[in-house]
Scaffold this motif. Structure first.
Motif, mmCIF file in Angstrom:
data_model
loop_
_atom_site.group_PDB
_atom_site.id
_atom_site.type_symbol
_atom_site.label_atom_id
_atom_site.label_comp_id
_atom_site.label_asym_id
_atom_site.label_seq_id
_atom_site.Cartn_x
_atom_site.Cartn_y
_atom_site.Cartn_z
ATOM 1 N N PHE A 1 3.518 -33.835 -72.906
ATOM 2 C CA PHE A 1 3.053 -34.043 -71.532
ATOM 3 C C PHE A 1 1.961 -35.106 -71.450
ATOM 4 C CE2 PHE A 1 4.454 -29.517 -70.822
ATOM 5 C CZ PHE A 1 5.449 -29.831 -69.921
ATOM 6 N N HIS A 2 1.997 -35.866 -70.380
ATOM 7 C CA HIS A 2 0.876 -36.733 -70.007
ATOM 8 C C HIS A 2 -0.249 -35.802 -69.578
ATOM 9 C CE1 HIS A 2 -1.506 -39.405 -67.398
ATOM 10 N NE2 HIS A 2 -1.075 -40.374 -68.227
ATOM 11 N N ILE A 3 -1.481 -36.202 -69.734
ATOM 12 C CA ILE A 3 -2.624 -35.327 -69.462
ATOM 13 C C ILE A 3 -2.617 -34.784 -68.034
ATOM 14 C CG2 ILE A 3 -4.193 -37.246 -68.936
ATOM 15 C CD1 ILE A 3 -5.191 -33.976 -70.656
ATOM 16 N N ASN A 4 -2.278 -35.612 -67.057
ATOM 17 C CA ASN A 4 -2.251 -35.151 -65.658
ATOM 18 C C ASN A 4 -1.128 -34.146 -65.431
ATOM 19 O OD1 ASN A 4 -4.426 -36.792 -65.053
ATOM 20 N ND2 ASN A 4 -3.125 -38.514 -64.450
ATOM 21 N N ASN A 5 0.016 -34.410 -66.049
ATOM 22 C CA ASN A 5 1.139 -33.478 -65.905
ATOM 23 C C ASN A 5 0.852 -32.158 -66.618
ATOM 24 O OD1 ASN A 5 2.448 -35.436 -64.458
ATOM 25 N ND2 ASN A 5 3.669 -36.159 -66.190
ATOM 26 N N GLU A 6 0.186 -32.243 -67.738
ATOM 27 C CA GLU A 6 -0.200 -31.026 -68.449
ATOM 28 C C GLU A 6 -1.137 -30.187 -67.589
ATOM 29 O OE1 GLU A 6 -3.055 -30.075 -72.127
ATOM 30 O OE2 GLU A 6 -1.372 -31.383 -72.649
ATOM 31 N N ARG A 7 -2.063 -30.851 -66.928
ATOM 32 C CA ARG A 7 -2.991 -30.133 -66.042
ATOM 33 C C ARG A 7 -2.255 -29.471 -64.880
ATOM 34 N NH1 ARG A 7 -7.518 -34.799 -66.139
ATOM 35 N NH2 ARG A 7 -8.465 -34.220 -68.127
ATOM 36 N N MET A 8 -1.229 -30.164 -64.343
ATOM 37 C CA MET A 8 -0.431 -29.565 -63.258
ATOM 38 C C MET A 8 0.304 -28.321 -63.745
ATOM 39 S SD MET A 8 1.319 -32.377 -60.803
ATOM 40 C CE MET A 8 1.696 -33.691 -61.955
ATOM 41 N N VAL A 9 0.875 -28.397 -64.946
ATOM 42 C CA VAL A 9 1.590 -27.247 -65.509
ATOM 43 C C VAL A 9 0.623 -26.098 -65.756
ATOM 44 C CG1 VAL A 9 2.901 -26.421 -67.491
ATOM 45 C CG2 VAL A 9 3.423 -28.665 -66.525
ATOM 46 N N CYS A 10 -0.521 -26.401 -66.321
ATOM 47 C CA CYS A 10 -1.521 -25.357 -66.580
ATOM 48 C C CYS A 10 -2.028 -24.730 -65.277
ATOM 49 C CB CYS A 10 -2.683 -25.920 -67.393
ATOM 50 S SG CYS A 10 -2.248 -26.261 -69.106
ATOM 51 N N ALA A 11 -2.196 -25.557 -64.249
ATOM 52 C CA ALA A 11 -2.639 -25.033 -62.951
ATOM 53 C C ALA A 11 -1.571 -24.120 -62.348
ATOM 54 C CB ALA A 11 -2.957 -26.181 -62.000
ATOM 55 N N ALA A 12 -0.314 -24.505 -62.500
ATOM 56 C CA ALA A 12 0.774 -23.677 -61.976
ATOM 57 C C ALA A 12 0.848 -22.344 -62.712
ATOM 58 C CB ALA A 12 2.106 -24.418 -62.086
ATOM 59 N N ILE A 13 0.656 -22.374 -64.022
ATOM 60 C CA ILE A 13 0.697 -21.136 -64.803
ATOM 61 C C ILE A 13 -0.522 -20.270 -64.506
ATOM 62 C CG2 ILE A 13 0.664 -20.174 -67.142
ATOM 63 C CD1 ILE A 13 2.183 -22.650 -68.065
ATOM 64 N N SER A 14 -1.674 -20.897 -64.318
ATOM 65 C CA SER A 14 -2.903 -20.126 -64.104
ATOM 66 C C SER A 14 -2.867 -19.298 -62.821
ATOM 67 C CB SER A 14 -4.120 -21.040 -64.122
ATOM 68 O OG SER A 14 -4.101 -21.905 -63.018
ATOM 69 N N LYS A 15 -2.018 -19.674 -61.863
ATOM 70 C CA LYS A 15 -1.877 -18.874 -60.644
ATOM 71 C C LYS A 15 -1.260 -17.504 -60.957
ATOM 72 C CE LYS A 15 0.256 -22.235 -58.325
ATOM 73 N NZ LYS A 15 1.003 -22.863 -57.238
ATOM 74 N N TYR A 16 -0.537 -17.417 -62.072
ATOM 75 C CA TYR A 16 0.196 -16.190 -62.398
ATOM 76 C C TYR A 16 -0.285 -15.538 -63.690
ATOM 77 C CZ TYR A 16 3.308 -18.338 -59.010
ATOM 78 O OH TYR A 16 3.809 -18.919 -57.884
ATOM 79 N N THR A 17 -1.499 -15.817 -64.112
ATOM 80 C CA THR A 17 -1.980 -15.267 -65.391
ATOM 81 C C THR A 17 -2.023 -13.750 -65.401
ATOM 82 O OG1 THR A 17 -4.260 -15.546 -64.674
ATOM 83 C CG2 THR A 17 -3.309 -17.255 -66.084
ATOM 84 N N ASN A 18 -2.252 -13.127 -64.263
ATOM 85 C CA ASN A 18 -2.287 -11.665 -64.239
ATOM 86 C C ASN A 18 -0.903 -11.052 -64.440
ATOM 87 O OD1 ASN A 18 -1.413 -12.601 -61.759
ATOM 88 N ND2 ASN A 18 -2.350 -10.923 -60.619
ATOM 89 N N LEU A 19 0.166 -11.855 -64.340
ATOM 90 C CA LEU A 19 1.525 -11.348 -64.547
ATOM 91 C C LEU A 19 2.068 -11.646 -65.933
ATOM 92 C CD1 LEU A 19 3.096 -12.382 -61.127
ATOM 93 C CD2 LEU A 19 2.146 -10.173 -61.770
ATOM 94 N N LEU A 20 1.304 -12.384 -66.742
ATOM 95 C CA LEU A 20 1.774 -12.708 -68.089
ATOM 96 C C LEU A 20 1.684 -11.490 -68.941
ATOM 97 C CD1 LEU A 20 0.123 -16.168 -68.763
ATOM 98 C CD2 LEU A 20 2.495 -15.710 -68.313
#
Length: 118
Positions: free
Chosen positions: A99-118
């Motif tokens: 991942f490019h750094i900005n795209n990695e941040r977008m993916v991490c931000a998307a996952i962080s919305k659902y951390t309580n469901l992991l």
């Protein structure tokens, strides 16, 4: 039926007062296996559907390269992959080489919305 119950009680009392290492080890192994089986079978917690992250990012996939999209599909193929990626990349200073750094941040931000469901 009474005889079977009586036999179980007698065996339990005997093993309690005169423990045998091999029997205890076997019992503990079987107990752990049975508990994990029931845990998998009876899991009623709400869990993250892995492809939810991919659908959340679909509108932003124009900024991703084909290689990054394939990598994202691989990550979102299972909940365990999402969890491993989140804890190994997003929660550390380590970078994903795809991942490019900005795209990695977008993916991490998307996952962080659902951390309580992991």
């Amino acid at each position: 039926m009474k005889h079977l119950l009586f036999l179980i009680v007698v065996a339990s009392v005997y093993l309690h007062f005169y423990p045998n290492e091999e029997v205890t080890k076997f019992y503990n192994e079987q107990k752990v296996a049975l508990q994990s089986m029931f845990s998998d079978f009876g899991d009623t917690k709400v869990r993250l559907k892995a492809d939810k992250i991919y659908t959340d990012l679909e509108s932003k996939l124009g900024k991703f390269s084909d290689k990054e999209i394939q990598h994202l599909k691989e990550i979102t193929s299972s909940r365990d992959n999402v969890k491993n990626f989140y804890f190994s990349i997003c929660k550390t200073e380590k970078r994903d080489i795809v991942f490019h750094i900005n795209n990695e941040r977008m993916v991490c931000a998307a996952i962080s919305k659902y951390t309580n469901l992991l």
